[in-house]
Motif scaffolding. Sequence first.
Motif, PDB file in Angstrom:
ATOM      1  N   GLU A 117      19.371  51.258 -37.515  1.00 61.57           N
ATOM      2  CA  GLU A 117      20.351  50.880 -36.703  1.00 61.57           C
ATOM      3  C   GLU A 117      21.354  51.864 -36.325  1.00 61.57           C
ATOM      4  O   GLU A 117      22.006  51.628 -35.535  1.00 61.57           O
ATOM      5  N   ASP A 161      19.472  49.201 -44.601  1.00 60.01           N
ATOM      6  CA  ASP A 161      19.776  49.537 -43.535  1.00 60.01           C
ATOM      7  C   ASP A 161      20.655  50.441 -43.185  1.00 60.01           C
ATOM      8  O   ASP A 161      21.927  51.054 -42.655  1.00 60.01           O
ATOM      9  N   THR A 177      21.243  50.434 -32.390  1.00 64.70           N
ATOM     10  CA  THR A 177      20.576  49.213 -31.900  1.00 64.70           C
ATOM     11  C   THR A 177      19.782  48.578 -33.040  1.00 64.70           C
ATOM     12  O   THR A 177      20.209  48.486 -33.815  1.00 64.70           O
ATOM     13  N   TYR A 178      20.045  47.500 -31.919  1.00 64.81           N
ATOM     14  CA  TYR A 178      19.687  46.016 -32.891  1.00 64.81           C
ATOM     15  C   TYR A 178      18.738  45.656 -32.464  1.00 64.81           C
ATOM     16  O   TYR A 178      17.901  45.501 -31.599  1.00 64.81           O
ATOM     17  N   LYS A 183      19.481  39.236 -41.735  1.00 63.10           N
ATOM     18  CA  LYS A 183      18.966  39.896 -41.853  1.00 63.10           C
ATOM     19  C   LYS A 183      17.667  39.985 -41.346  1.00 63.10           C
ATOM     20  O   LYS A 183      17.153  38.761 -41.305  1.00 63.10           O
ATOM     21  N   ARG A 233      25.922  36.979 -33.783  1.00 63.98           N
ATOM     22  CA  ARG A 233      26.302  38.494 -32.994  1.00 63.98           C
ATOM     23  C   ARG A 233      26.126  39.077 -31.461  1.00 63.98           C
ATOM     24  O   ARG A 233      26.858  39.997 -31.045  1.00 63.98           O
ATOM     25  N   HIS A 236      26.827  50.952 -35.500  1.00 62.42           N
ATOM     26  CA  HIS A 236      24.876  50.632 -35.321  1.00 62.42           C
ATOM     27  C   HIS A 236      24.463  50.868 -33.260  1.00 62.42           C
ATOM     28  O   HIS A 236      25.244  50.691 -32.859  1.00 62.42           O
ATOM     29  N   THR A 269      17.156  45.583 -41.872  1.00 63.30           N
ATOM     30  CA  THR A 269      18.278  45.554 -40.487  1.00 63.30           C
ATOM     31  C   THR A 269      18.880  44.173 -40.007  1.00 63.30           C
ATOM     32  O   THR A 269      18.274  43.614 -40.528  1.00 63.30           O
ATOM     33  N   PRO A 270      20.225  44.874 -39.742  1.00 68.89           N
ATOM     34  CA  PRO A 270      20.576  43.161 -39.067  1.00 68.89           C
ATOM     35  C   PRO A 270      19.966  42.853 -37.691  1.00 68.89           C
ATOM     36  O   PRO A 270      18.723  43.460 -37.362  1.00 68.89           O
ATOM     37  N   ASP A 271      19.374  41.328 -37.620  1.00 68.63           N
ATOM     38  CA  ASP A 271      18.739  40.976 -36.921  1.00 68.63           C
ATOM     39  C   ASP A 271      19.697  40.210 -36.088  1.00 68.63           C
ATOM     40  O   ASP A 271      20.855  39.655 -36.045  1.00 68.63           O
ATOM     41  N   VAL A 272      19.341  41.373 -35.033  1.00 68.51           N
ATOM     42  CA  VAL A 272      20.128  40.783 -33.330  1.00 68.51           C
ATOM     43  C   VAL A 272      19.943  39.494 -32.360  1.00 68.51           C
ATOM     44  O   VAL A 272      20.296  38.755 -32.423  1.00 68.51           O
ATOM     45  N   TYR A 285      29.791  43.101 -36.052  1.00 68.04           N
ATOM     46  CA  TYR A 285      28.561  44.302 -35.072  1.00 68.04           C
ATOM     47  C   TYR A 285      29.763  45.723 -35.557  1.00 68.04           C
ATOM     48  O   TYR A 285      30.737  45.933 -35.369  1.00 68.04           O
TER      49      TYR A 285
END
Length: 203
Positions: free
Chosen positions: A67, A64, A127-128, A193, A101, A125, A93-96, A121
């Motif tokens: 992003e 994490d 960039t996703y 994720k 989201r 952050h 990292t978070p999944d766009v 969100y």
Amino acid sequence: VLDIGCGIGNFLQWADAEGFHSVGAELDPPAIEEVRNRGLEVVEVDRMADEVDPESVDLVTMWDVIEHLVDPASAVEEAFGFLRPGGLLILETPDVEFPLRPLAIGVRRFVEPIRYSDVLYFAGHRTYFSSIGLAELLEPRGFEMMATMKLRSPSAKMRSLFDHLSEGRSGLTMARLYEPLDRTMRTLGMTNKLVTIARRPWA
């Protein structure tokens, strides 16, 4: 193991317990102090190049972190330089592509701040990424993509986050929203994720 953005050192503690020689890199001074108080090894991010030898690391982890960065490309290039040939990079990292989201991002654009949307969100952050986006970040910088997994944030972590965001609030609480959301995600197989494993080639 080099854990970039190690926070207060939870992964370092696990890695040490598993027999790895682990070193953390962190930007936040209070977090660095906490890592050292726990008896773990940590360097300041800005001093990584001075403290960690090129091609001396078997595994670089960034949990994490990517992003949040202004220049993620430079960060993965630096990680590549620390890895031995055959060494691995693991990014979480978070999944766009998580369906909720875009809704949260859209809400934040019109009404700021909406604290409850922080669950999906975070203002920090920058960039996703999608799985394709991670490949487009890593492959031009020399990495071989090994695997990308779509996962769901651990229930305990998400419950704690929801509870924290509802502290001091009256009426609607995030804690009440957590259980139905969690059940829905499980039922639909929704993930939020990405965990990517990439390798510095042997030659």
